[in-house]
Design an enzyme around this catalytic site. Structure first.
Site, PDB file in Angstrom:
ATOM      1  N   ASP A 156      42.285  46.422  36.388  1.00 12.16           N
ATOM      2  CA  ASP A 156      40.711  46.889  36.521  1.00 12.16           C
ATOM      3  C   ASP A 156      40.604  47.048  38.309  1.00 12.16           C
ATOM      4  O   ASP A 156      41.737  46.308  38.980  1.00 12.16           O
ATOM      5  CB  ASP A 156      39.841  45.922  36.175  1.00 12.16           C
ATOM      6  CG  ASP A 156      38.338  46.206  36.607  1.00 12.16           C
ATOM      7  OD1 ASP A 156      37.859  47.364  36.569  1.00 12.16           O
ATOM      8  OD2 ASP A 156      37.451  45.425  37.027  1.00 12.16           O
ATOM      9  N   ASP A 191      37.549  47.112  40.649  1.00 10.79           N
ATOM     10  CA  ASP A 191      36.289  46.481  41.097  1.00 10.79           C
ATOM     11  C   ASP A 191      36.238  44.838  40.865  1.00 10.79           C
ATOM     12  O   ASP A 191      36.171  44.623  39.750  1.00 10.79           O
ATOM     13  CB  ASP A 191      35.011  46.844  40.830  1.00 10.79           C
ATOM     14  CG  ASP A 191      34.901  48.411  41.459  1.00 10.79           C
ATOM     15  OD1 ASP A 191      35.746  48.860  42.154  1.00 10.79           O
ATOM     16  OD2 ASP A 191      34.028  49.219  40.888  1.00 10.79           O
ATOM     17  N   ASP A 245      37.741  41.342  35.406  1.00 11.69           N
ATOM     18  CA  ASP A 245      36.894  40.255  35.749  1.00 11.69           C
ATOM     19  C   ASP A 245      35.560  40.673  34.681  1.00 11.69           C
ATOM     20  O   ASP A 245      34.825  39.493  34.736  1.00 11.69           O
ATOM     21  CB  ASP A 245      36.377  40.478  37.065  1.00 11.69           C
ATOM     22  CG  ASP A 245      35.230  41.765  37.363  1.00 11.69           C
ATOM     23  OD1 ASP A 245      34.083  41.747  37.250  1.00 11.69           O
ATOM     24  OD2 ASP A 245      35.940  43.055  37.021  1.00 11.69           O
TER      25      ASP A 245
END
Length: 269
Positions: free
Chosen positions: A11, A13, A184
């Site tokens: 991922d 961000d 996250d």
């Protein structure tokens, strides 16, 4: 094609970089005439809240709706130029050193590295090039006559990330059971469940619970570091970063020269 190799899916961000990649470009988009001052302030606030609280499903849906509405009518080429000219100065300082270390380790082990992000391709692809990754999965928007219509062609979010990963694995021959994934957010649980080696990075509360319930390792990335400090050309990341530094410098010089010519006062004869 039968699976013969593995990959590492990241991922973007708050996993590779410390902020929202799209919202980070609000200032150059303003300078390019794409955003109003009010929209820049709203983007800055959204980025602050994103960093402070993480982004659950409802927040990401609101952000998606806001961003697609905001970009409707934007000139795609202006967006690309804004990103290219400011990529190194904006994104470079936000990259987590721990993420770069992992990317280099996976590449050294012979694995392809893939960024999987809900941000648009015009933002994610240049970041992928800067980091020297092999592939990018990102959101794509419909374009007509060189401008965004506001409609979404493919939204790289939630279960769609896992579907796109499976499609890429079939095309490239990745064995997902031997592959890795890092994220996250709780919304990326399908992405993490798609591989044999999932890792929760700086997880939000919901993802932390999922990781603990499933025995997934939890990693803490804390050290954003400028890639220019890591310009050793022995790695793929180092080579890609070096190219980006040169390209950004050339772009900045070109913009400065053009601006100077526009504002030069004609000499009197």
């Amino acid at each position: 094609m039968s699976p013969t190799r593995s990959a590492a899916f990241f991922d973007l961000d708050k996993t590779i970089i410390a902020k929202s990649s799209t919202l980070a470009f609000s200032k150059p988009f303003f300078q390019g005439g794409l955003l109003s001052r009010r929209a820049v302030l709203r983007s800055a606030y959204a980025n602050f809240m994103f960093a402070l609280n993480g982004a659950d499903h409802d927040k990401l849906e609101k952000m998606r709706a806001y961003l697609t509405q905001m970009v409707t009518g934007w000139d795609v080429e202006v967006v690309r130029q804004s990103v290219a000219e400011t990529l190194h100065s904006i994104i470079d300082p936000l990259v987590y050193e721990e993420a770069v270390d992992l990317i280099e380790e996976h590449q050294a082990a012979g694995r392809d590295v893939v960024i999987v992000s809900a941000s648009g391709t015009e933002v994610v692809e240049p970041i992928g090039e800067m980091l020297g990754v092999d592939h990018v999965i990102a959101t794509t928007l419909y374009v007509e006559n060189g401008r965004y219509t506001g409609d979404v062609d493919f939204y790289a979010y939630g279960p769609n990330k896992a579907v796109a990963m499976e499609q890429l694995a079939a095309q490239r021959g990745y064995d997902l059971a031997e592959s890795y994934a890092y994220s996250d957010s709780e919304t990326d649980a399908p992405m993490l469940q798609a591989v044999g080696h999932p890792y929760a990075v700086n997880p939000d509360k919901a993802l932390r619970r999922i990781a603990e319930d499933n025995g997934w390792p939890i990693l803490a990335f804390r050290r954003p570091v400028a890639l220019r400090r890591r310009l050793g050309l022995h790695t793929k990341v180092g080579k890609a970063a070096a190219v980006t530094v040169v390209a950004s410098a050339v772009g900045a010089i070109t913009v400065a020269l053009v601006s100077r010519r526009k504002h030069r006062v004609p000499s009197r004869l």
